[in-house]
Design a protein around this motif. Structure first.
Motif, mmCIF file in Angstrom:
data_model
loop_
_atom_site.group_PDB
_atom_site.id
_atom_site.type_symbol
_atom_site.label_atom_id
_atom_site.label_comp_id
_atom_site.label_asym_id
_atom_site.label_seq_id
_atom_site.Cartn_x
_atom_site.Cartn_y
_atom_site.Cartn_z
ATOM 1 N N LEU A 60 -22.214 10.908 -1.268
ATOM 2 C CA LEU A 60 -23.130 11.884 -1.870
ATOM 3 C C LEU A 60 -24.079 12.493 -0.854
ATOM 4 O O LEU A 60 -25.021 13.180 -1.218
ATOM 5 C CB LEU A 60 -23.957 11.205 -2.975
ATOM 6 N N ASN A 62 -24.114 14.896 1.169
ATOM 7 C CA ASN A 62 -24.337 16.343 1.241
ATOM 8 C C ASN A 62 -24.935 16.897 -0.044
ATOM 9 O O ASN A 62 -25.350 18.057 -0.094
ATOM 10 C CB ASN A 62 -23.021 17.054 1.555
ATOM 11 N N ILE A 63 -24.952 16.100 -1.090
ATOM 12 C CA ILE A 63 -25.491 16.566 -2.372
ATOM 13 C C ILE A 63 -26.956 16.183 -2.535
ATOM 14 O O ILE A 63 -27.755 16.931 -3.080
ATOM 15 C CB ILE A 63 -24.661 15.972 -3.538
ATOM 16 N N PRO A 65 -30.660 15.905 -2.121
ATOM 17 C CA PRO A 65 -31.682 16.676 -1.391
ATOM 18 C C PRO A 65 -32.543 15.730 -0.558
ATOM 19 O O PRO A 65 -32.879 14.636 -1.021
ATOM 20 C CB PRO A 65 -32.528 17.306 -2.506
ATOM 21 N N LYS A 67 -35.549 15.599 0.257
ATOM 22 C CA LYS A 67 -36.903 15.213 -0.174
ATOM 23 C C LYS A 67 -36.895 14.040 -1.149
ATOM 24 O O LYS A 67 -37.865 13.295 -1.223
ATOM 25 C CB LYS A 67 -37.609 16.400 -0.833
ATOM 26 N N VAL A 68 -35.838 13.930 -1.930
ATOM 27 C CA VAL A 68 -35.816 12.819 -2.890
ATOM 28 C C VAL A 68 -34.752 11.793 -2.506
ATOM 29 O O VAL A 68 -34.284 11.042 -3.336
ATOM 30 C CB VAL A 68 -35.558 13.297 -4.343
ATOM 31 N N ALA A 71 -35.562 8.046 -3.304
ATOM 32 C CA ALA A 71 -35.456 7.737 -4.736
ATOM 33 C C ALA A 71 -33.991 7.601 -5.137
ATOM 34 O O ALA A 71 -33.618 6.678 -5.873
ATOM 35 C CB ALA A 71 -36.140 8.818 -5.557
ATOM 36 N N CYS A 72 -33.142 8.508 -4.625
ATOM 37 C CA CYS A 72 -31.721 8.438 -4.955
ATOM 38 C C CYS A 72 -31.112 7.147 -4.418
ATOM 39 O O CYS A 72 -30.339 6.483 -5.116
ATOM 40 C CB CYS A 72 -30.974 9.623 -4.366
ATOM 41 N N ILE A 75 -32.045 4.245 -6.618
ATOM 42 C CA ILE A 75 -31.278 4.204 -7.881
ATOM 43 C C ILE A 75 -29.908 3.594 -7.615
ATOM 44 O O ILE A 75 -29.454 2.704 -8.338
ATOM 45 C CB ILE A 75 -31.111 5.619 -8.479
ATOM 46 N N ILE A 76 -29.249 4.071 -6.554
ATOM 47 C CA ILE A 76 -27.901 3.580 -6.249
ATOM 48 C C ILE A 76 -27.931 2.083 -5.959
ATOM 49 O O ILE A 76 -27.150 1.300 -6.513
ATOM 50 C CB ILE A 76 -27.325 4.358 -5.040
ATOM 51 N N THR A 79 -28.703 -0.063 -9.021
ATOM 52 C CA THR A 79 -27.548 -0.159 -9.921
ATOM 53 C C THR A 79 -26.614 -1.268 -9.472
ATOM 54 O O THR A 79 -26.207 -2.119 -10.265
ATOM 55 C CB THR A 79 -26.779 1.170 -9.924
ATOM 56 N N PHE A 80 -26.290 -1.281 -8.178
ATOM 57 C CA PHE A 80 -25.333 -2.284 -7.714
ATOM 58 C C PHE A 80 -25.927 -3.688 -7.717
ATOM 59 O O PHE A 80 -25.200 -4.667 -7.897
ATOM 60 C CB PHE A 80 -24.788 -1.914 -6.336
ATOM 61 N N VAL A 82 -27.965 -4.805 -10.029
ATOM 62 C CA VAL A 82 -27.854 -5.295 -11.411
ATOM 63 C C VAL A 82 -26.402 -5.656 -11.717
ATOM 64 O O VAL A 82 -26.126 -6.661 -12.380
ATOM 65 C CB VAL A 82 -28.410 -4.262 -12.405
ATOM 66 N N VAL A 83 -25.464 -4.839 -11.193
ATOM 67 C CA VAL A 83 -24.043 -5.167 -11.381
ATOM 68 C C VAL A 83 -23.743 -6.546 -10.783
ATOM 69 O O VAL A 83 -23.114 -7.394 -11.410
ATOM 70 C CB VAL A 83 -23.152 -4.086 -10.733
ATOM 71 N N LEU A 86 -25.138 -9.280 -12.988
ATOM 72 C CA LEU A 86 -24.335 -9.514 -14.198
ATOM 73 C C LEU A 86 -23.052 -10.257 -13.848
ATOM 74 O O LEU A 86 -22.669 -11.208 -14.529
ATOM 75 C CB LEU A 86 -24.002 -8.174 -14.872
#
Lengths: 207, 197
Positions: A60, A62-63, A65, A67-68, A71-72, A75-76, A79-80, A82-83, A86
Protein backbone atom coordinates in the motif's frame (compact mmCIF):
# COMPACT_ATOMS: atom_id res chain seq x y z
CA UNK A 1 21.94 0.44 -2.76
CA UNK A 2 20.44 -2.41 -4.71
CA UNK A 3 20.60 -5.32 -2.33
CA UNK A 4 19.59 -8.86 -3.11
CA UNK A 5 16.84 -10.78 -1.41
CA UNK A 6 19.27 -12.94 0.56
CA UNK A 7 21.16 -9.88 1.80
CA UNK A 8 17.95 -8.33 3.07
CA UNK A 9 17.07 -11.57 4.80
CA UNK A 10 20.42 -12.30 6.41
CA UNK A 11 21.08 -8.77 7.64
CA UNK A 12 18.37 -9.31 10.27
CA UNK A 13 20.13 -12.38 11.58
CA UNK A 14 23.47 -10.78 12.38
CA UNK A 15 24.34 -7.33 11.05
CA UNK A 16 21.13 -5.70 12.24
CA UNK A 17 19.89 -8.27 14.77
CA UNK A 18 17.34 -6.09 16.49
CA UNK A 19 17.84 -6.39 20.26
CA UNK A 20 21.64 -6.65 20.20
CA UNK A 21 22.78 -4.40 17.36
CA UNK A 22 20.03 -1.83 17.21
CA UNK A 23 19.06 -2.21 20.88
CA UNK A 24 15.40 -2.07 19.89
CA UNK A 25 12.35 -3.86 21.24
CA UNK A 26 13.82 -4.40 24.68
CA UNK A 27 10.51 -4.54 26.55
CA UNK A 28 9.67 -8.10 25.46
CA UNK A 29 13.38 -9.02 25.49
CA UNK A 30 13.57 -8.30 29.20
CA UNK A 31 10.03 -9.24 30.07
CA UNK A 32 9.34 -12.66 28.61
CA UNK A 33 12.72 -14.37 28.42
CA UNK A 34 12.39 -16.29 31.68
CA UNK A 35 12.16 -19.51 29.67
CA UNK A 36 13.19 -20.55 26.18
CA UNK A 37 9.61 -21.44 25.39
CA UNK A 38 8.31 -17.96 26.16
CA UNK A 39 11.14 -16.44 24.15
CA UNK A 40 10.44 -18.54 21.08
CA UNK A 41 6.68 -18.01 21.36
CA UNK A 42 7.04 -14.26 21.65
CA UNK A 43 9.61 -14.19 18.83
CA UNK A 44 7.38 -16.15 16.47
CA UNK A 45 4.35 -13.99 17.29
CA UNK A 46 6.39 -10.86 16.54
CA UNK A 47 7.73 -12.41 13.32
CA UNK A 48 4.19 -13.16 12.17
CA UNK A 49 3.10 -9.57 12.78
CA UNK A 50 6.28 -8.19 11.23
CA UNK A 51 5.98 -10.20 8.00
CA UNK A 52 2.33 -9.40 7.43
CA UNK A 53 2.57 -5.74 8.38
CA UNK A 54 5.62 -5.36 6.09
CA UNK A 55 3.72 -7.09 3.30
CA UNK A 56 0.70 -4.80 3.61
CA UNK A 57 2.67 -1.61 4.16
CA UNK A 58 4.83 -2.37 1.11
CA UNK A 59 1.86 -3.14 -1.08
CA UNK A 60 0.00 0.00 0.00
CA UNK A 61 3.05 2.26 0.05
CA UNK A 62 1.97 4.25 -3.01
CA UNK A 63 -1.59 4.70 -1.77
CA UNK A 64 -0.97 5.75 1.82
CA UNK A 65 -0.66 9.57 2.06
CA UNK A 66 2.57 10.47 3.82
CA UNK A 67 0.87 12.75 6.36
CA UNK A 68 -1.20 9.97 7.87
CA UNK A 69 1.24 7.13 7.25
CA UNK A 70 1.93 6.45 10.93
CA UNK A 71 -1.79 6.16 11.67
CA UNK A 72 -2.17 3.76 8.73
CA UNK A 73 0.80 1.66 9.89
CA UNK A 74 -0.64 1.44 13.39
CA UNK A 75 -4.02 0.26 12.05
CA UNK A 76 -2.28 -2.42 9.99
CA UNK A 77 -0.01 -3.54 12.82
CA UNK A 78 -2.79 -3.53 15.42
CA UNK A 79 -4.97 -5.66 13.14
CA UNK A 80 -2.32 -8.34 12.84
CA UNK A 81 -1.56 -8.23 16.54
CA UNK A 82 -5.20 -8.95 17.36
CA UNK A 83 -5.20 -11.73 14.74
CA UNK A 84 -2.13 -13.21 16.43
CA UNK A 85 -3.77 -12.94 19.81
CA UNK A 86 -6.91 -14.74 18.61
CA UNK A 87 -4.92 -17.48 16.88
CA UNK A 88 -2.78 -17.98 19.95
CA UNK A 89 -5.84 -18.26 22.17
CA UNK A 90 -7.32 -20.81 19.82
CA UNK A 91 -4.25 -22.96 19.26
CA UNK A 92 -1.66 -22.32 21.98
CA UNK A 93 -3.65 -21.31 25.04
CA UNK A 94 -1.02 -22.19 27.64
CA UNK A 95 1.50 -20.02 25.85
CA UNK A 96 -1.08 -17.24 25.64
CA UNK A 97 -1.58 -17.42 29.40
CA UNK A 98 2.18 -17.14 30.01
CA UNK A 99 2.82 -14.29 27.61
CA UNK A 100 -0.30 -12.45 28.71
CA UNK A 101 -0.06 -8.72 28.27
CA UNK A 102 3.07 -8.89 26.11
CA UNK A 103 1.09 -10.07 23.07
CA UNK A 104 -1.06 -6.91 22.77
CA UNK A 105 2.12 -4.93 23.48
CA UNK A 106 3.56 -6.02 20.11
CA UNK A 107 1.55 -3.08 18.73
CA UNK A 108 3.98 -0.67 20.33
CA UNK A 109 7.08 -2.75 19.64
CA UNK A 110 9.37 -0.27 17.92
CA UNK A 111 10.89 -2.99 15.73
CA UNK A 112 7.59 -3.55 13.94
CA UNK A 113 6.78 0.12 13.44
CA UNK A 114 10.43 0.81 12.68
CA UNK A 115 10.56 -1.73 9.84
CA UNK A 116 7.28 -0.43 8.42
CA UNK A 117 8.52 3.15 8.44
CA UNK A 118 12.17 2.64 7.54
CA UNK A 119 11.97 -0.27 5.16
CA UNK A 120 8.60 -1.49 3.95
CA UNK A 121 7.27 1.96 3.04
CA UNK A 122 10.20 2.43 0.63
CA UNK A 123 10.80 -1.02 -0.83
CA UNK A 124 9.08 -3.66 -2.94
CA UNK A 125 6.83 -6.35 -1.51
CA UNK A 126 9.28 -9.25 -1.88
CA UNK A 127 12.16 -7.31 -0.33
CA UNK A 128 9.91 -6.25 2.55
CA UNK A 129 8.84 -9.81 3.26
CA UNK A 130 12.49 -10.93 3.26
CA UNK A 131 13.32 -8.06 5.59
CA UNK A 132 10.45 -8.90 7.93
CA UNK A 133 11.34 -12.58 8.02
CA UNK A 134 15.01 -11.86 8.64
CA UNK A 135 14.46 -9.33 11.40
CA UNK A 136 11.76 -11.53 12.94
CA UNK A 137 13.85 -14.68 12.98
CA UNK A 138 16.79 -12.69 14.33
CA UNK A 139 14.52 -11.40 17.09
CA UNK A 140 13.30 -14.93 17.85
CA UNK A 141 16.88 -16.22 18.03
CA UNK A 142 17.89 -13.38 20.35
CA UNK A 143 14.96 -14.08 22.67
CA UNK A 144 15.68 -17.81 22.59
CA UNK A 145 19.38 -17.23 23.35
CA UNK A 146 18.66 -14.93 26.27
CA UNK A 147 15.84 -17.22 27.44
CA UNK A 148 18.05 -20.30 27.39
CA UNK A 149 20.77 -18.56 29.41
CA UNK A 150 18.30 -17.36 32.01
CA UNK A 151 16.36 -20.60 32.22
CA UNK A 152 19.49 -22.73 32.30
CA UNK A 153 21.08 -20.92 35.23
CA UNK A 154 17.92 -19.64 36.85
CA UNK A 155 15.80 -22.77 36.82
CA UNK A 156 18.20 -25.54 35.72
CA UNK A 157 15.84 -26.45 32.83
CA UNK A 158 15.58 -25.95 29.10
CA UNK A 159 11.96 -26.09 28.00
CA UNK A 160 11.30 -25.87 24.30
CA UNK A 161 7.57 -26.44 24.36
CA UNK A 162 4.98 -27.54 26.90
CA UNK A 163 1.75 -29.29 26.08
CA UNK A 164 -0.82 -29.97 28.80
CA UNK A 165 0.43 -33.54 29.10
CA UNK A 166 4.16 -33.42 28.40
CA UNK A 167 7.19 -31.17 28.27
CA UNK A 168 9.60 -31.11 25.36
CA UNK A 169 13.02 -30.12 26.60
CA UNK A 170 15.63 -31.04 29.16
CA UNK A 171 14.90 -30.89 32.87
CA UNK A 172 17.65 -30.53 35.46
CA UNK A 173 20.45 -29.99 32.99
CA UNK A 174 23.15 -29.79 35.66
CA UNK A 175 21.76 -32.65 37.69
CA UNK A 176 19.42 -32.60 40.67
CA UNK A 177 21.95 -31.11 43.09
CA UNK A 178 22.47 -27.88 41.19
CA UNK A 179 21.16 -24.90 43.12
CA UNK A 180 19.59 -22.52 40.56
CA UNK A 181 20.38 -18.80 40.71
CA UNK A 182 16.85 -17.50 41.13
CA UNK A 183 18.34 -14.04 40.49
CA UNK A 184 18.56 -14.97 36.80
CA UNK A 185 14.84 -15.43 36.26
CA UNK A 186 14.03 -12.13 37.96
CA UNK A 187 14.17 -8.73 36.31
CA UNK A 188 17.75 -7.78 37.35
CA UNK A 189 19.00 -11.05 35.86
CA UNK A 190 17.50 -10.01 32.54
CA UNK A 191 19.41 -6.73 32.55
CA UNK A 192 22.70 -8.37 33.53
CA UNK A 193 22.35 -11.10 30.89
CA UNK A 194 21.39 -8.64 28.20
CA UNK A 195 24.34 -6.44 29.13
CA UNK A 196 26.75 -9.37 28.90
CA UNK A 197 25.34 -10.42 25.55
CA UNK A 198 25.60 -6.87 24.18
CA UNK A 199 29.18 -6.82 25.39
CA UNK A 200 29.99 -10.08 23.60
CA UNK A 201 28.29 -8.86 20.42
CA UNK A 202 30.33 -5.66 20.50
CA UNK A 203 33.54 -7.60 21.06
CA UNK A 204 32.80 -9.86 18.10
CA UNK A 205 31.78 -6.88 15.96
CA UNK A 206 34.85 -4.78 16.72
CA UNK A 207 37.25 -7.24 15.10
CA UNK B 1 -8.55 19.97 0.00
CA UNK B 2 -8.11 16.95 -2.26
CA UNK B 3 -5.27 15.75 -0.10
CA UNK B 4 -7.44 15.99 2.97
CA UNK B 5 -10.19 13.97 1.34
CA UNK B 6 -7.71 11.34 0.25
CA UNK B 7 -6.32 11.02 3.76
CA UNK B 8 -9.78 10.60 5.24
CA UNK B 9 -10.77 8.05 2.61
CA UNK B 10 -7.59 5.97 2.95
CA UNK B 11 -7.80 5.87 6.73
CA UNK B 12 -11.51 5.04 6.68
CA UNK B 13 -11.10 2.26 4.14
CA UNK B 14 -8.18 0.79 6.09
CA UNK B 15 -10.09 0.91 9.37
CA UNK B 16 -13.17 -0.69 7.79
CA UNK B 17 -11.11 -3.48 6.23
CA UNK B 18 -9.33 -4.06 9.51
CA UNK B 19 -12.64 -4.24 11.37
CA UNK B 20 -14.05 -6.69 8.86
CA UNK B 21 -10.98 -8.92 9.00
CA UNK B 22 -10.99 -8.95 12.78
CA UNK B 23 -14.66 -9.78 13.12
CA UNK B 24 -14.15 -12.61 10.62
CA UNK B 25 -11.25 -13.98 12.64
CA UNK B 26 -13.16 -13.61 15.86
CA UNK B 27 -16.09 -15.62 14.51
CA UNK B 28 -13.79 -18.26 13.08
CA UNK B 29 -11.86 -18.79 16.31
CA UNK B 30 -14.64 -18.22 18.88
CA UNK B 31 -15.65 -21.87 19.20
CA UNK B 32 -12.09 -23.09 19.66
CA UNK B 33 -11.23 -20.35 22.15
CA UNK B 34 -14.30 -21.31 24.16
CA UNK B 35 -13.09 -24.91 24.36
CA UNK B 36 -9.58 -23.81 25.36
CA UNK B 37 -10.91 -21.50 28.07
CA UNK B 38 -13.07 -24.28 29.47
CA UNK B 39 -10.03 -26.51 29.61
CA UNK B 40 -7.44 -24.12 31.01
CA UNK B 41 -9.24 -21.32 32.86
CA UNK B 42 -12.80 -22.16 33.76
CA UNK B 43 -12.11 -25.83 34.44
CA UNK B 44 -9.45 -25.23 37.11
CA UNK B 45 -11.53 -22.40 38.62
CA UNK B 46 -14.57 -24.64 38.89
CA UNK B 47 -12.69 -27.56 40.39
CA UNK B 48 -11.08 -25.16 42.87
CA UNK B 49 -14.39 -23.84 44.19
CA UNK B 50 -16.19 -27.18 44.10
CA UNK B 51 -13.82 -29.19 46.27
CA UNK B 52 -15.08 -32.65 47.15
CA UNK B 53 -17.54 -32.84 44.30
CA UNK B 54 -18.47 -36.34 43.17
CA UNK B 55 -19.04 -35.67 39.46
CA UNK B 56 -17.23 -33.79 36.69
CA UNK B 57 -18.83 -30.31 36.59
CA UNK B 58 -17.26 -29.55 33.20
CA UNK B 59 -18.91 -32.63 31.76
CA UNK B 60 -22.26 -31.96 33.45
CA UNK B 61 -22.90 -28.55 31.98
CA UNK B 62 -25.91 -27.21 30.16
CA UNK B 63 -26.96 -23.96 28.58
CA UNK B 64 -30.18 -22.14 29.34
CA UNK B 65 -31.69 -19.03 27.87
CA UNK B 66 -31.74 -15.90 29.98
CA UNK B 67 -33.73 -13.48 27.86
CA UNK B 68 -31.65 -13.06 24.73
CA UNK B 69 -28.38 -14.43 26.04
CA UNK B 70 -27.47 -18.05 26.50
CA UNK B 71 -25.75 -18.88 29.76
CA UNK B 72 -23.66 -21.89 30.59
CA UNK B 73 -24.32 -23.54 33.91
CA UNK B 74 -22.12 -26.17 35.51
CA UNK B 75 -23.58 -28.68 37.95
CA UNK B 76 -21.86 -29.96 41.07
CA UNK B 77 -22.95 -33.09 42.90
CA UNK B 78 -22.24 -33.47 46.59
CA UNK B 79 -23.02 -36.82 48.23
CA UNK B 80 -24.56 -37.91 44.91
CA UNK B 81 -27.08 -35.10 45.01
CA UNK B 82 -26.93 -32.42 42.35
CA UNK B 83 -27.56 -29.37 44.50
CA UNK B 84 -24.92 -26.88 43.36
CA UNK B 85 -24.82 -24.76 40.23
CA UNK B 86 -21.92 -22.67 38.95
CA UNK B 87 -22.61 -19.52 36.94
CA UNK B 88 -20.25 -17.10 35.31
CA UNK B 89 -20.90 -13.37 35.50
CA UNK B 90 -18.89 -10.29 34.62
CA UNK B 91 -18.00 -6.98 36.23
CA UNK B 92 -16.28 -3.96 34.76
CA UNK B 93 -12.75 -3.83 36.17
CA UNK B 94 -9.84 -1.46 35.76
CA UNK B 95 -8.50 -3.07 32.59
CA UNK B 96 -11.66 -4.65 31.16
CA UNK B 97 -14.24 -7.24 32.04
CA UNK B 98 -13.57 -9.51 34.98
CA UNK B 99 -15.16 -12.95 34.84
CA UNK B 100 -16.30 -14.50 38.09
CA UNK B 101 -17.42 -18.08 38.60
CA UNK B 102 -19.91 -18.33 41.42
CA UNK B 103 -21.00 -21.68 42.84
CA UNK B 104 -24.41 -21.56 44.53
CA UNK B 105 -26.00 -24.18 46.75
CA UNK B 106 -29.61 -24.32 45.56
CA UNK B 107 -30.97 -25.69 48.81
CA UNK B 108 -30.26 -22.63 50.91
CA UNK B 109 -29.15 -20.07 48.28
CA UNK B 110 -25.68 -19.64 49.76
CA UNK B 111 -22.43 -19.20 47.86
CA UNK B 112 -20.28 -22.31 47.98
CA UNK B 113 -17.31 -20.53 46.49
CA UNK B 114 -16.22 -17.97 43.93
CA UNK B 115 -13.19 -17.64 41.68
CA UNK B 116 -11.99 -15.12 39.13
CA UNK B 117 -11.51 -16.58 35.65
CA UNK B 118 -10.60 -14.05 32.98
CA UNK B 119 -9.35 -10.56 33.68
CA UNK B 120 -6.93 -7.95 32.40
CA UNK B 121 -6.09 -6.24 35.67
CA UNK B 122 -2.72 -4.77 36.66
CA UNK B 123 -0.23 -7.47 37.72
CA UNK B 124 0.53 -7.19 41.42
CA UNK B 125 -2.55 -5.07 42.15
CA UNK B 126 -5.90 -6.06 40.66
CA UNK B 127 -4.55 -9.33 39.31
CA UNK B 128 -4.30 -10.58 42.90
CA UNK B 129 -8.06 -11.13 42.75
CA UNK B 130 -7.24 -14.28 40.83
CA UNK B 131 -3.99 -15.42 42.41
CA UNK B 132 -4.78 -14.68 46.05
CA UNK B 133 -7.73 -16.76 47.30
CA UNK B 134 -8.18 -14.61 50.41
CA UNK B 135 -10.25 -11.98 48.69
CA UNK B 136 -12.79 -14.16 46.87
CA UNK B 137 -13.13 -16.49 49.86
CA UNK B 138 -15.01 -13.67 51.61
CA UNK B 139 -18.02 -14.52 49.47
CA UNK B 140 -18.17 -18.03 50.86
CA UNK B 141 -21.38 -18.89 52.78
CA UNK B 142 -22.94 -15.49 52.09
CA UNK B 143 -26.45 -15.47 50.72
CA UNK B 144 -26.60 -15.03 46.96
CA UNK B 145 -29.75 -12.94 47.31
CA UNK B 146 -27.77 -10.08 48.88
CA UNK B 147 -26.14 -7.37 46.88
CA UNK B 148 -22.43 -7.16 47.46
CA UNK B 149 -20.45 -4.01 48.16
CA UNK B 150 -17.00 -3.20 49.43
CA UNK B 151 -16.74 -1.71 52.92
CA UNK B 152 -15.92 1.73 51.50
CA UNK B 153 -19.34 1.73 49.79
CA UNK B 154 -21.11 0.56 52.92
CA UNK B 155 -20.91 -3.16 52.19
CA UNK B 156 -19.14 -5.91 54.03
CA UNK B 157 -16.56 -7.14 51.55
CA UNK B 158 -13.04 -6.00 52.38
CA UNK B 159 -11.45 -4.55 49.25
CA UNK B 160 -7.92 -5.53 48.31
CA UNK B 161 -5.61 -2.65 49.11
CA UNK B 162 -4.59 -0.75 46.00
CA UNK B 163 -7.25 -2.48 43.95
CA UNK B 164 -10.55 -0.91 44.90
CA UNK B 165 -11.83 -0.78 41.33
CA UNK B 166 -11.11 -4.47 40.86
CA UNK B 167 -12.73 -5.30 44.20
CA UNK B 168 -15.83 -3.33 43.23
CA UNK B 169 -15.94 -5.11 39.89
CA UNK B 170 -15.82 -8.51 41.57
CA UNK B 171 -18.63 -7.42 43.94
CA UNK B 172 -20.66 -6.19 40.97
CA UNK B 173 -20.09 -9.51 39.21
CA UNK B 174 -21.23 -11.41 42.31
CA UNK B 175 -24.34 -9.23 42.56
CA UNK B 176 -25.04 -9.84 38.90
CA UNK B 177 -24.66 -13.56 39.43
CA UNK B 178 -27.35 -13.24 42.10
CA UNK B 179 -29.62 -11.48 39.61
CA UNK B 180 -29.07 -14.15 36.98
CA UNK B 181 -29.66 -16.85 39.56
CA UNK B 182 -32.96 -15.38 40.69
CA UNK B 183 -34.18 -14.93 37.11
CA UNK B 184 -33.29 -18.46 36.15
CA UNK B 185 -34.07 -20.29 39.37
CA UNK B 186 -37.25 -22.04 38.12
CA UNK B 187 -35.39 -23.30 35.06
CA UNK B 188 -32.43 -24.37 37.16
CA UNK B 189 -34.61 -26.38 39.54
CA UNK B 190 -36.14 -28.21 36.57
CA UNK B 191 -32.71 -28.96 35.13
CA UNK B 192 -31.30 -30.23 38.40
CA UNK B 193 -34.20 -32.67 38.72
CA UNK B 194 -32.95 -34.32 35.55
CA UNK B 195 -29.51 -34.73 37.08
CA UNK B 196 -30.95 -36.26 40.23
CA UNK B 197 -32.89 -38.95 38.41
Amino acid sequence: MAKTLTQEFTKGLWEEIAPFRLVLGLCPVLGVTTTVENGIGMGLATTFVLVFSNLLVASLRNIIPSKVRIACFIIIIATFVVVTELLMQAFAYTLFLKLGVFIPLIVVNCIVLGRAEAFASKNSITLSIADGLGIGIGFTLSLAALGSLRELFGANNLTIWTTPTSVIGVQEVFGPHFQPFSFMVQAPGAFVCLGLMLCIMNLLGSK
Amino acid sequence: MRELIKMVIVLTVLAVLSGGLLSGFRNATAARIEVQQLKFVKGPAITAILKGVSNDPIEDRFAIKDGETERKVFVGKFDDKANTVVLESFGKGYGGDIGLMVAINMEDDTIVGAAVTTHSETPGLGARAKGDPGFVSQFKSLSINDSFKVTADGGRVNAMSGATITSRAVCAAATEAGGIYQRMKPQLIEKLKEFNK
